[in-house]
Design an enzyme around this catalytic site. Structure first.
Site, mmCIF file in Angstrom:
data_model
loop_
_atom_site.group_PDB
_atom_site.id
_atom_site.type_symbol
_atom_site.label_atom_id
_atom_site.label_comp_id
_atom_site.label_asym_id
_atom_site.label_seq_id
_atom_site.Cartn_x
_atom_site.Cartn_y
_atom_site.Cartn_z
ATOM 1 N N LYS A 109 10.759 -2.033 7.702
ATOM 2 C CA LYS A 109 9.918 -0.920 7.260
ATOM 3 C C LYS A 109 10.680 0.359 7.505
ATOM 4 O O LYS A 109 11.546 0.423 8.388
ATOM 5 C CB LYS A 109 8.607 -0.882 8.047
ATOM 6 C CG LYS A 109 7.493 -0.205 7.317
ATOM 7 C CD LYS A 109 6.850 -1.188 6.347
ATOM 8 C CE LYS A 109 5.669 -0.615 5.629
ATOM 9 N NZ LYS A 109 4.923 -1.657 4.926
HETATM 10 P P1 NAD Z 1 -1.312 5.386 -0.775
HETATM 11 O O1 NAD Z 1 -0.553 6.493 -0.185
HETATM 12 O O2 NAD Z 1 -1.188 5.101 -2.230
HETATM 13 O O3 NAD Z 1 -2.872 5.574 -0.466
HETATM 14 C C1 NAD Z 1 -3.388 5.759 0.818
HETATM 15 C C2 NAD Z 1 -4.835 6.215 0.686
HETATM 16 O O4 NAD Z 1 -5.449 6.216 1.972
HETATM 17 C C3 NAD Z 1 -4.977 7.645 0.139
HETATM 18 O O5 NAD Z 1 -6.086 7.662 -0.754
HETATM 19 C C4 NAD Z 1 -5.301 8.479 1.392
HETATM 20 O O6 NAD Z 1 -6.043 9.645 1.108
HETATM 21 C C5 NAD Z 1 -6.113 7.467 2.164
HETATM 22 N N1 NAD Z 1 -6.235 7.706 3.595
HETATM 23 C C6 NAD Z 1 -5.272 7.980 4.500
HETATM 24 N N2 NAD Z 1 -5.804 8.111 5.735
HETATM 25 C C7 NAD Z 1 -7.150 7.885 5.577
HETATM 26 C C8 NAD Z 1 -8.259 7.854 6.474
HETATM 27 N N3 NAD Z 1 -8.089 8.062 7.768
HETATM 28 N N4 NAD Z 1 -9.488 7.588 5.959
HETATM 29 C C9 NAD Z 1 -9.681 7.352 4.638
HETATM 30 N N5 NAD Z 1 -8.657 7.346 3.763
HETATM 31 C C10 NAD Z 1 -7.424 7.611 4.222
HETATM 32 O O7 NAD Z 1 -0.943 4.091 0.087
HETATM 33 P P2 NAD Z 1 -1.030 2.554 -0.321
HETATM 34 O O8 NAD Z 1 0.262 2.142 -0.889
HETATM 35 O O9 NAD Z 1 -2.297 2.308 -1.064
HETATM 36 O O10 NAD Z 1 -1.136 1.892 1.130
HETATM 37 C C11 NAD Z 1 -2.364 1.809 1.844
HETATM 38 C C12 NAD Z 1 -2.252 0.741 2.924
HETATM 39 O O11 NAD Z 1 -1.924 -0.511 2.316
HETATM 40 C C13 NAD Z 1 -1.164 0.990 3.978
HETATM 41 O O12 NAD Z 1 -1.589 0.438 5.199
HETATM 42 C C14 NAD Z 1 0.008 0.179 3.448
HETATM 43 O O13 NAD Z 1 0.929 -0.168 4.451
HETATM 44 C C15 NAD Z 1 -0.732 -1.025 2.917
HETATM 45 N N6 NAD Z 1 0.005 -1.814 1.934
HETATM 46 C C16 NAD Z 1 0.495 -1.231 0.789
HETATM 47 C C17 NAD Z 1 1.160 -2.029 -0.134
HETATM 48 C C18 NAD Z 1 1.662 -1.480 -1.451
HETATM 49 O O14 NAD Z 1 2.133 -2.262 -2.279
HETATM 50 N N7 NAD Z 1 1.558 -0.184 -1.721
HETATM 51 C C19 NAD Z 1 1.366 -3.394 0.113
HETATM 52 C C20 NAD Z 1 0.842 -3.941 1.279
HETATM 53 C C21 NAD Z 1 0.157 -3.145 2.166
#
Ligand code: NAD
Length: 419
Positions: A109
């Site tokens: 990561k």
């Molecule tokens: P992103 O940046 O696209 O979206 C994150 C969202 O979470 C945003 O809408 C933000 O406003 C919101 N957010 C942040 N802190 C918050 C809080 N305290 N309360 C409510 N909303 C909050 O990110 P993403 O790619 O969707 O990733 C989200 C999660 O999923 C992370 O934990 C990431 O590690 C995990 N993840 C992502 C992927 C991927 O393919 N993008 C794959 C596996 C896991």
């Protein structure tokens, strides 16, 4: 230099999960000692010329946890409070996630401590290119392959690919996954994590004898993972009653118009300004009544403080590490089924694997093929975890960790110690 085994609550949590699973499978203490620490942890300074001509020095990280099963693989996160401990925990979870899904990848990561919402496009591009230049000797299509995570997207991946390729002197699409289709990305990657969450949910709901279409869903975090999951569920006729982002949440027990909310969020950024639905603050949001809760934001959102107040039957962890071990215990006593992160959100890395294979072969698949294979792998993974959890009388999280760590441990023993 910070310690290779940095103190942070998120890293402590990842280590406690490792210990619980290692105890359950009686893991060789020498393997446990090696797995508690990452293989490599890199901290870099990332100086950027800002739009006002000043130079701001950001801190960047790349942690490579374990590559016994294959090249390191893991996302790049742009997030304000990012630190080495958080990145280390996320790298360890990637090792378990790839192992559980049966992918030939290890876990890594990375990211930069920054708030991308406060930066211009030009500043983000400059920061991304300099960060990539600092990592040139640590990443590569056979070494370590980054991907998007919180705060990064296809465009950031395109800049990483271009910077790496400029240094090599030829195009290297296999250096990152989650890049645009026009430069060697795959169909279905942007939607992969959300679709995978839905495939896992279908299995979970089935295992409890429930009907997904009659379930109500609450989604915390409405970025890539949360919005795609919401859209896919709405397409299946499932009622999404609440969604939230950092600005707060909106709630309507009769269901929200998810497609309209998603479009509004894309254009306006702040969910809270959406004209429909009751506005609910961040903390109370998770406690709203629903059948399925999908945390899709950051770590440690469900803790011993709020776990007892949740009103859901199923939690599907779209986010990495949203539930602490203390909360896990409370939820198990309440009979809440938790589909753990390394299982529920594996769709992203599974389709990243498909993208990497396509790039290496220069041969591209249709979106139907991608989705069919994704569904098969998610379903197979869920069923093997469910079977192990029933056999071992363990939670889905413990069962998933046991399978994943056992595979990594076996591979380490086979390869032996080079010393
Ligand atoms: P992103 O940046 O696209 O979206 C994150 C969202 O979470 C945003 O809408 C933000 O406003 C919101 N957010 C942040 N802190 C918050 C809080 N305290 N309360 C409510 N909303 C909050 O990110 P993403 O790619 O969707 O990733 C989200 C999660 O999923 C992370 O934990 C990431 O590690 C995990 N993840 C992502 C992927 C991927 O393919 N993008 C794959 C596996 C896991």
């Amino acid at each position: 230099m910070e310690s290779l085994s940095p103190n942070s609550s998120v890293n402590e949590m990842a280590l406690r999960q490792l210990d619980l699973a290692a105890d359950s499978i009686d893991l060789d203490p020498n393997l446990r000692a090696r797995l508690r620490k990452p293989d490599h942890a890199l901290i870099v300074s990332v100086p950027v010329r800002m739009d006002d001509e000043s130079v701001h020095v950001f801190t960047g990280y790349r942690v490579q946890h374990n590559d016994v099963l294959g090249p390191f693989k893991g996302g790049i996160r742009y997030y304000p409070d990012l630190n080495l401990g958080e990145v280390s925990a996320l790298a360890m979870w990637m090792t378990w996630k790839c192992s559980l899904a049966g992918l030939p990848f290890g876990g890594a990561k990375g990211g930069i401590a920054c708030d991308p919402k406060q930066l211009s496009r030009k500043e983000i591009q400059g920061m991304t290119r300099r960060y990539t230049a600092e990592l040139l000797n640590f990443i590569g299509p056979q070494i370590d392959i980054p991907a998007p995570d919180m705060g990064t997207n296809e465009q950031v991946m395109a800049w990483i690919m271009d910077t790496y390729s400029q240094h090599k002197g030829y195009a290297v699409p296999g250096i990152v996954t989650g890049k645009p289709v026009a430069i060697g990305g795959t169909l279905g990657r942007k939607e992969a994590t959300g679709r995978g969450v839905v495939y896992a949910l279908e299995q979970a709901v089935d295992s409890l004898g429930l009907d997904l279409q009659k379930c109500s869903v609450l989604i915390q975090g409405f970025g890539n993972v949360g919005s795609v999951t919401g859209r896919e569920l709405a397409r299946l006729g499932v009622s999404v009653v609440g969604v939230s982002d950092r600005s707060g949440g909106i709630y309507n027990p009769r269901g929200l118009p998810v497609e309209a909310v998603a479009r509004f969020k894309e254009q306006n950024n702040k969910l809270l300004e959406f004209p429909e639905g009751e506005k609910i603050g961040g903390k109370e949001f998770l406690e709203l009544p629903c059948d399925i809760l999908i945390p899709s934001a950051s770590e440690m959102q469900i803790t011993q403080e709020n776990a007892g107040k949740l009103k859901c039957r199923i939690i599907a962890e779209g986010a990495n590490g949203p539930t602490t071990p203390e909360a896990d215990k409370i939820l198990a006593d309440m009979g809440v089924l938790v589909i753990p992160d390394i299982l529920a959100n594996a769709g992203g890395v599974i389709v990243s694997y498909f993208e990497w294979v396509q790039d290496l072969q220069n041969f591209f698949w249709t979106e139907d093929e991608i989705n069919k294979q994704l569904k098969e792998m998610m379903t197979r993974s869920f069923r093997s975890v469910l079977e192990a959890s029933r056999k071992e009388r363990a939670s889905l999280r413990l069962a998933a960790l046991m399978i994943a760590i056992q595979r990594v441990g076996r591979a380490m023993l086979l390869r032996g110690l080079y010393a």
